[in-house]
Design an enzyme around this catalytic site. Sequence first.
Site, short mmCIF file in Angstrom:
data_model
loop_
_atom_site.label_atom_id
_atom_site.label_comp_id
_atom_site.label_asym_id
_atom_site.label_seq_id
_atom_site.Cartn_x
_atom_site.Cartn_y
_atom_site.Cartn_z
N CYS A 222 44.39 39.39 38.27
CA CYS A 222 44.33 39.94 36.91
C CYS A 222 43.99 41.43 37.00
CB CYS A 222 43.27 39.21 36.08
SG CYS A 222 43.22 39.76 34.35
N ASP B 232 42.01 42.92 35.20
CA ASP B 232 40.59 43.07 34.84
C ASP B 232 39.84 43.88 35.91
OD1 ASP B 232 37.73 42.43 34.56
OD2 ASP B 232 38.42 41.06 33.00
N ARG C 27 36.94 43.99 36.77
CA ARG C 27 35.84 43.31 37.47
C ARG C 27 36.31 42.41 38.60
NH1 ARG C 27 33.73 40.69 32.03
NH2 ARG C 27 36.01 40.40 31.97
N HIS D 251 40.48 34.42 36.87
CA HIS D 251 39.01 34.49 36.73
C HIS D 251 38.59 33.84 35.42
CE1 HIS D 251 38.89 37.96 33.81
NE2 HIS D 251 40.13 38.07 34.27
N CYS E 73 38.81 35.03 31.33
CA CYS E 73 39.93 35.98 31.28
C CYS E 73 40.34 36.27 29.83
CB CYS E 73 41.13 35.42 32.05
SG CYS E 73 42.52 36.56 32.12
#
Length: 210
Positions: free
Chosen positions: A42, A44, A46, A98, A101
């Site tokens: 992803c 993302d 993090r 994750h 999400c």
Amino acid sequence: MFSYQKLLEENKIWATEQVERDPEYFSRLVDIQQPEFMWIGCSDSRVPANELTGSQPGEIFVHRNVANMVVHTDLNMLSVLQYAVEVLKVKHIIVCGHYGCGGVRAAMTQTSLGLINKWLRNIKDVYRIHRDEVDAIEDETKKSNRLVELNVREQVMNLAKTSIVQSAWKKENRPDLHGWVYDLHDGIINPVFEILAGDHIDPLYEYDNL
Ligand code: CO
């Protein structure tokens, strides 16, 4: 100092530290990359592939998009996949989602978000396929986390449906496909699904003339 300038300053410090620790660090990587792994994760911020697997530059070939999708018309993902499989000859492809999400959670709502609706449509399709199982879960967080796992599973299956992967399976018995989910709360990756090279999938998607 502007925030972006700090990135450039930190980069200089990082480069200096690498050479201090290992004088050959950059010269080893400059001419060749031979990663054993391809990572589809992803976007993302993090969930950075290298940091959370303790791996170094040169070890993982990375593709990231919203909600770690393998969409069969996505030229970007397919180009990365083809290069990884046919040129770099990776042994493993990891789809890493994750929990929590935002892409998956957005796909579960009825809110129109503009252009990204078209991308999230692919996740809605995963939800529809597994609707009975997901809707049987009452807790909203657990519900979306289960869809995160099912989505990873579906994207691994989408990899297995490509002629790129099937051709490599037939000729070189690789790559193995792994579906993982990262937990933002404790930093631990949970393996949820895998398809090993040569495993059979729904015959409807198996090409017999590769
Ligand atoms: Co995400």
